[in-house]
Design an enzyme around this catalytic site. Structure first.
Site, short mmCIF file in Angstrom:
data_model
loop_
_atom_site.label_atom_id
_atom_site.label_comp_id
_atom_site.label_asym_id
_atom_site.label_seq_id
_atom_site.Cartn_x
_atom_site.Cartn_y
_atom_site.Cartn_z
NE ARG A 32 -34.21 -1.59 1.35
CZ ARG A 32 -34.27 -1.65 0.02
NH1 ARG A 32 -34.96 -2.59 -0.56
NH2 ARG A 32 -33.64 -0.76 -0.72
NE ARG A 41 -40.45 -0.68 4.23
CZ ARG A 41 -41.50 -1.35 3.76
NH1 ARG A 41 -42.43 -1.76 4.59
NH2 ARG A 41 -41.63 -1.59 2.48
CG ASP A 78 -39.10 7.86 -2.13
OD1 ASP A 78 -38.15 7.12 -1.84
OD2 ASP A 78 -39.42 8.11 -3.32
CE1 TYR A 154 -37.55 5.64 -10.40
CE2 TYR A 154 -36.68 7.86 -10.31
CZ TYR A 154 -36.52 6.50 -10.13
OH TYR A 154 -35.32 6.01 -9.70
O1 CP3 Z 1 -32.15 7.99 4.54
C1 CP3 Z 1 -32.46 8.78 3.65
O2 CP3 Z 1 -31.68 9.15 2.75
C2 CP3 Z 1 -33.83 9.44 3.67
C3 CP3 Z 1 -34.85 8.84 2.92
C4 CP3 Z 1 -34.82 8.69 1.40
C5 CP3 Z 1 -35.48 7.60 0.79
N1 CP3 Z 1 -35.47 7.80 -0.57
C6 CP3 Z 1 -36.07 6.48 1.52
C7 CP3 Z 1 -36.35 5.21 0.82
C8 CP3 Z 1 -34.34 9.53 0.38
C9 CP3 Z 1 -33.50 10.78 0.47
C10 CP3 Z 1 -34.76 8.95 -0.87
C11 CP3 Z 1 -34.49 9.56 -2.19
C12 CP3 Z 1 -34.87 8.84 -3.41
N2 CP3 Z 1 -35.93 8.01 -3.59
C13 CP3 Z 1 -34.20 8.99 -4.66
C14 CP3 Z 1 -33.02 9.89 -4.94
C15 CP3 Z 1 -31.76 9.34 -4.40
C16 CP3 Z 1 -31.33 8.01 -4.96
O3 CP3 Z 1 -31.19 7.09 -4.16
O4 CP3 Z 1 -31.14 7.92 -6.18
C17 CP3 Z 1 -34.87 8.15 -5.58
C18 CP3 Z 1 -34.49 7.97 -7.03
C19 CP3 Z 1 -35.95 7.55 -4.91
C20 CP3 Z 1 -36.97 6.62 -5.46
C21 CP3 Z 1 -36.94 5.32 -4.78
N3 CP3 Z 1 -37.45 5.06 -3.53
C22 CP3 Z 1 -36.43 4.09 -5.31
C23 CP3 Z 1 -35.78 3.92 -6.68
C24 CP3 Z 1 -36.64 3.13 -4.32
C25 CP3 Z 1 -36.34 1.66 -4.44
C26 CP3 Z 1 -34.93 1.33 -4.30
C27 CP3 Z 1 -34.56 1.19 -2.87
O5 CP3 Z 1 -33.50 1.70 -2.50
O6 CP3 Z 1 -35.30 0.56 -2.13
C28 CP3 Z 1 -37.24 3.74 -3.22
C29 CP3 Z 1 -37.63 3.12 -1.93
C30 CP3 Z 1 -37.05 3.69 -0.69
N4 CP3 Z 1 -36.86 5.03 -0.43
C31 CP3 Z 1 -36.66 2.97 0.48
C32 CP3 Z 1 -36.21 3.91 1.41
C33 CP3 Z 1 -35.73 3.64 2.81
C34 CP3 Z 1 -36.77 1.47 0.65
C35 CP3 Z 1 -38.18 1.14 0.99
C36 CP3 Z 1 -38.35 0.03 1.98
O7 CP3 Z 1 -37.94 0.16 3.12
O8 CP3 Z 1 -38.95 -0.97 1.58
#
Ligand code: CP3
Length: 346
Positions: A32, A41, A78, A154
């Site tokens: 974002r 998005r 994700d 989770y």
């Molecule tokens: O750019 C990158 O790193 C590749 C994509 C990636 C995402 N999530 C995309 C994402 C990766 C490697 C992850 C890993 C992930 N996802 C983890 C482990 C790393 C960390 O950050 O702790 C965890 C715990 C998650 C679970 C998750 N997904 C959460 C807790 C959230 C919400 C918080 C947030 O940052 O938005 C997500 C959503 C998420 N995953 C988004 C993205 C780009 C945002 C979604 C959106 O665009 O609305």
């Protein structure tokens, strides 16, 4: 080296070879804080729809590499894709993160053994093939999964909780059933990561975001042991596998962690003492990290100092510059540009 004989600095570092200028990428680098990500998005509807549309997922994977010239792309997906492939319901609430149907039922857990819905994971492999074909020579493509413990936090609670009480109570009350959940996730992770490697990623990272909340004996059982098992099984299936482990919050347990898991690279969070970390990690194992994401948000001279501290602490060893956790969505783009320039032009 890739097929065209060009060395890939991230992979070189994971082979234990120090690079004159450390390669750099950022955890959560697609997302974002980028206007070009937000534009895609907005058109795509749900986050999961974006993850499962290979052309769009490939495009957002490439965006940060194009803009900043990073040394690695990380596949856009994700960690919650694995629970989804096992059959758990997963949705993403706007800005709140994942929502799952909570599981604390041993029978339901056992029903997942050996089950993995390939149709859920197939778009990730297609994304990998598309990105691989479009990446400049020398840029690594990194695949990933969540570590079993972090996924379980989770899956049991159904969402992120502050104290992780639901999953920790379940592990105390029903260690046998919880152990079977961890085993199922371990097996699924081996399968998922080996398919990612077969599809063309140069390395994989195992994210253990919530590794830091357990006492030492439980850390050994639920974090070290399953990740060590994933690493060993993956290497026996894919001989050239390069593996980065990221146990966020590992703290004083870093020594036993690297000794038992033996990854090619160890991702460090920003909280760890850098000298302590250096002394724990074998000289041939790459360190990855560990700029404070808040220093990147703050910018200015404080950012420069924080970047220099990381570079100085991990000079003279195999090293990959990164954050100590994901980039925050409110981070200004100019700060990322300043950071990359400082890493490369100092
Ligand atoms: O750019 C990158 O790193 C590749 C994509 C990636 C995402 N999530 C995309 C994402 C990766 C490697 C992850 C890993 C992930 N996802 C983890 C482990 C790393 C960390 O950050 O702790 C965890 C715990 C998650 C679970 C998750 N997904 C959460 C807790 C959230 C919400 C918080 C947030 O940052 O938005 C997500 C959503 C998420 N995953 C988004 C993205 C780009 C945002 C979604 C959106 O665009 O609305």
């Amino acid at each position: 080296m890739n097929e065209s004989g060009v060395a890939i600095p991230v992979v070189e570092a994971l082979h234990g070879r120090k690079q004159a200028v450390p390669p750099v990428w950022l955890m959560r680098q697609a997302g974002r804080y980028l206007p070009e990500y937000r534009a895609i998005r907005e058109k795509t509807g749900s986050f999961l729809a974006l993850c499962s549309t290979p052309e769009l997922a490939a495009e957002v994977t490439l965006q940060p590499v194009r803009r900043f010239g990073f040394d690695a792309a990380i596949v856009f997906s994700d960690i919650m894709i694995v629970p989804l492939a096992l059959g758990q319901r997963v949705t993403f609430e706007a800005d709140e993160g994942p929502r799952l149907d909570p599981v604390m039922d041993a029978t339901l857990i056992d029903s997942w053994r050996g089950h993995i819905d390939d149709a859920v994971l197939a778009p990730v492999y297609d994304t990998i093939r598309l990105v691989k074909a479009a990446l400049p020579a020398g840029v690594a493509l990194i695949g990933f999964c969540g570590a079993p413990w972090t996924l379980a936090t989770y899956m049991v609670a159904g969402q992120r909780t502050l104290d992780h009480a639901p999953v920790r109570c379940f592990a105390y009350a029903e260690p046998a059933a919880f152990g079977r959940l961890i085993e199922i996730l371990t097996a699924a992770s081996v399968e998922y990561l080996s398919r990612q490697l077969d599809s063309g990623v140069d390395a994989v990272q195992i994210f253990d975001t919530w590794a830091g909340v357990l006492p030492p004996d439980q850390f050994a059982r639920w974090c070290i042991q399953p990740v060590a098992s994933i690493v060993a099984q993956l290497r026996s299936r894919v001989a050239h596998a390069k593996i980065i482990a990221f146990p966020r919050g590992v703290g004083t347990l870093l020594g036993p962690y690297v000794e038992c898991v033996e990854p090619d690279g160890i991702g460090l969070d920003w909280m760890i003492d850098k000298k302590f970390a250096r002394d724990c990690v074998p000289a041939a194992m790459a360190i990855q990290g560990n700029l404070d994401p808040i220093a990147l948000l703050a910018g200015g001279a404080a950012l420069d100092r924080a970047v220099d501290e990381v570079l100085e602490a991990f000079a003279n060893r195999p090293f990959i510059f990164n954050l100590g956790h994901g980039i925050l969505p409110q981070t200004p783009i100019a700060h990322v540009e300043r950071m990359v320039a400082r890493v490369r032009d100092r």
